[in-house]
Design an enzyme around this catalytic site. Sequence first.
Site, PDB file in Angstrom:
ATOM      1  N   GLU A 170      21.087 -15.956   2.080  1.00  0.00           N
ATOM      2  CA  GLU A 170      22.025 -14.688   2.153  1.00  0.00           C
ATOM      3  C   GLU A 170      22.319 -14.162   0.992  1.00  0.00           C
ATOM      4  O   GLU A 170      23.423 -13.757   0.581  1.00  0.00           O
ATOM      5  CB  GLU A 170      23.411 -15.513   2.584  1.00  0.00           C
ATOM      6  CG  GLU A 170      23.167 -16.265   4.082  1.00  0.00           C
ATOM      7  CD  GLU A 170      24.387 -17.097   4.487  1.00  0.00           C
ATOM      8  OE1 GLU A 170      25.379 -17.020   3.828  1.00  0.00           O
ATOM      9  OE2 GLU A 170      24.349 -17.786   5.567  1.00  0.00           O
ATOM     10  N   GLU A 278      18.826 -20.663  12.600  1.00  0.00           N
ATOM     11  CA  GLU A 278      20.043 -21.166  12.819  1.00  0.00           C
ATOM     12  C   GLU A 278      20.705 -20.944  14.291  1.00  0.00           C
ATOM     13  O   GLU A 278      21.752 -20.182  14.288  1.00  0.00           O
ATOM     14  CB  GLU A 278      21.113 -20.890  11.703  1.00  0.00           C
ATOM     15  CG  GLU A 278      20.535 -21.351  10.366  1.00  0.00           C
ATOM     16  CD  GLU A 278      21.484 -20.913   9.295  1.00  0.00           C
ATOM     17  OE1 GLU A 278      22.681 -20.676   9.453  1.00  0.00           O
ATOM     18  OE2 GLU A 278      21.040 -21.029   8.230  1.00  0.00           O
TER      19      GLU A 278
HETATM   20  O1  G3I Z   1      32.415 -32.222   2.895  1.00  0.00           O
HETATM   21  C1  G3I Z   1      34.165 -32.089   3.102  1.00  0.00           C
HETATM   22  C2  G3I Z   1      34.551 -33.220   3.544  1.00  0.00           C
HETATM   23  O2  G3I Z   1      34.788 -33.957   2.160  1.00  0.00           O
HETATM   24  C3  G3I Z   1      36.059 -32.797   3.603  1.00  0.00           C
HETATM   25  O3  G3I Z   1      36.807 -34.005   4.119  1.00  0.00           O
HETATM   26  C4  G3I Z   1      36.070 -31.814   4.887  1.00  0.00           C
HETATM   27  C5  G3I Z   1      37.494 -31.368   5.078  1.00  0.00           C
HETATM   28  O4  G3I Z   1      37.427 -30.030   5.733  1.00  0.00           O
HETATM   29  O5  G3I Z   1      35.243 -30.481   4.582  1.00  0.00           O
HETATM   30  C6  G3I Z   1      34.048 -31.018   4.226  1.00  0.00           C
HETATM   31  O6  G3I Z   1      33.225 -29.929   3.975  1.00  0.00           O
HETATM   32  C7  G3I Z   1      33.113 -28.975   4.681  1.00  0.00           C
HETATM   33  C8  G3I Z   1      31.451 -29.091   5.166  1.00  0.00           C
HETATM   34  O7  G3I Z   1      31.265 -27.871   6.197  1.00  0.00           O
HETATM   35  C9  G3I Z   1      30.751 -30.369   5.689  1.00  0.00           C
HETATM   36  O8  G3I Z   1      31.382 -30.703   6.760  1.00  0.00           O
HETATM   37  C10 G3I Z   1      33.585 -27.774   4.771  1.00  0.00           C
HETATM   38  O9  G3I Z   1      34.792 -27.795   4.531  1.00  0.00           O
HETATM   39  C11 G3I Z   1      32.777 -26.528   5.641  1.00  0.00           C
HETATM   40  O10 G3I Z   1      33.434 -25.285   4.982  1.00  0.00           O
HETATM   41  C12 G3I Z   1      31.356 -26.781   5.513  1.00  0.00           C
HETATM   42  O11 G3I Z   1      31.185 -25.797   6.702  1.00  0.00           O
HETATM   43  C13 G3I Z   1      29.796 -25.457   6.464  1.00  0.00           C
HETATM   44  C14 G3I Z   1      29.157 -24.017   6.267  1.00  0.00           C
HETATM   45  O12 G3I Z   1      28.007 -23.978   6.380  1.00  0.00           O
HETATM   46  C15 G3I Z   1      29.822 -23.713   4.739  1.00  0.00           C
HETATM   47  O13 G3I Z   1      29.615 -22.563   4.705  1.00  0.00           O
HETATM   48  C16 G3I Z   1      29.109 -25.797   7.920  1.00  0.00           C
HETATM   49  O14 G3I Z   1      29.395 -27.236   8.425  1.00  0.00           O
HETATM   50  C17 G3I Z   1      27.689 -25.429   8.086  1.00  0.00           C
HETATM   51  O15 G3I Z   1      27.244 -25.376   9.622  1.00  0.00           O
HETATM   52  C18 G3I Z   1      27.615 -23.978   7.550  1.00  0.00           C
HETATM   53  O16 G3I Z   1      26.213 -23.617   7.832  1.00  0.00           O
HETATM   54  C19 G3I Z   1      25.714 -22.319   7.256  1.00  0.00           C
HETATM   55  C20 G3I Z   1      24.475 -22.345   6.719  1.00  0.00           C
HETATM   56  O17 G3I Z   1      24.344 -23.318   5.501  1.00  0.00           O
HETATM   57  C21 G3I Z   1      24.050 -20.684   6.179  1.00  0.00           C
HETATM   58  N1  G3I Z   1      24.138 -20.041   7.299  1.00  0.00           N
HETATM   59  C22 G3I Z   1      25.480 -19.919   8.069  1.00  0.00           C
HETATM   60  C23 G3I Z   1      25.811 -21.229   8.417  1.00  0.00           C
HETATM   61  C24 G3I Z   1      27.066 -21.238   9.151  1.00  0.00           C
HETATM   62  O18 G3I Z   1      28.126 -20.995   8.246  1.00  0.00           O
END
Ligand code: G3I
Length: 376
Positions: A170, A278
């Site tokens: 990105e 994705e």
């Molecule tokens: O790890 C923490 C955890 O410790 C905490 O308790 C919890 C509470 O909210 O959050 C956890 O982190 C989250 C993480 O996912 C793991 O579950 C983050 O808040 C959350 O923002 C994060 O979201 C991920 C996102 O990328 C981050 O930008 C999504 O799961 C994941 O599917 C998403 O994937 C991205 C690709 O990498 C790149 N392309 C876009 C795609 C969708 O956004």
Amino acid sequence: MKLTNLLRQLLFLILTLIFSLGFHSCESKTSKDTSSKELVSLKEAYKDYFPIGVAVSPFSLKDSIERALILEQFSSMTPENVMKSGPIHPEIDRYNWRAADEIANFARDNGLKLRGHALIWHQQYPEWFFKDQQGNQITKDTLYARMRSHIHTVVKRYKDVIYAWDVVNEAVADSTHMVYRESSPFYQIAGEEYLVKAFEFAKEADPDAKLYYNDYNAVRPEKAKRIHQLLENLIQSGAPIDGVGIQGHWSIYEPSETALRNALDLYSSLDLEIQITELDISIFPWEKHQRPLKEGENKGFTPELEQKQIAQYQMIFEVFRDYKDALTGVTFWNISDRYSWLDHYPVEGRKNYPLLFDTELQPKKVYHKIVNFNQE
Ligand code: G3I
């Protein structure tokens, strides 16, 4: 008399065995569908086209039903979060291998392909990455030393099992008047050269891995042009890039067939491999910015939305099959509607139904359409 009884018992045992074998083989088709059409898995249906992958978490591998579904349906996996620099490299001198190792070992043990995601990204990075001990921004040389060390350590650890890496994720701007995401800390410190360096470091670490640039909205004509520009710049700079990842976070409203075909033609013209990295088809239109839930938005997966989603999935898979020579993989982002990142983004708590398996992990109608494409 005794002999007759013995024969009866033997016959009973044999029949029980035959019945139970038959029952288990039906069960393993993961379907409630009773149609006479033969059901095959996604990976089986597409074996002559491209590997079908899925984004996973270590948590999903611990659930026996999800684990079985992964093994039955998919030939490739991508770690959804745990190999990103924040989770895997939380402190400058400490790596957190546990979760990533669990996924890598599952792939090794079960002969699944594994895509690495993602080495250099302006999100989910650890705070220390761009700061010196005094909290000041580091120099370009220090940035490159840190990128090199991070990329080498992570890529080499999984060299035996990861066949392709999203090296840079990105890097194209959201605003339409520029190519590069200039607000990224990587860009702020090093300019566009950081992308070339990232690919060079990854190549040094694993000369055999396929190296990808990965982005979203990559088939919208306007953004496709800017991604194409970035890719051309990379190629001209001699970056060892093998492919482009079209993320495929789409919806029942986009892309159109024309936009999809045009984008695939555009990227193919660069002689790069293409992967859909994705994939999910949201039932809501795309929104970039997060916002609160509006009243009445959680209206569920209505028959009308289901029909639109079926039509959209059928169209995109028909196009994918047409482009099988350019496409080297199609990966879904999450396993089933039981959990999708789209339940949290862009609206926290707005339930989405973007995948081929439902909230009970059963195949949806759309699954059958995608798998039985040659029976239409
Ligand atoms: O790890 C923490 C955890 O410790 C905490 O308790 C919890 C509470 O909210 O959050 C956890 O982190 C989250 C993480 O996912 C793991 O579950 C983050 O808040 C959350 O923002 C994060 O979201 C991920 C996102 O990328 C981050 O930008 C999504 O799961 C994941 O599917 C998403 O994937 C991205 C690709 O990498 C790149 N392309 C876009 C795609 C969708 O956004």
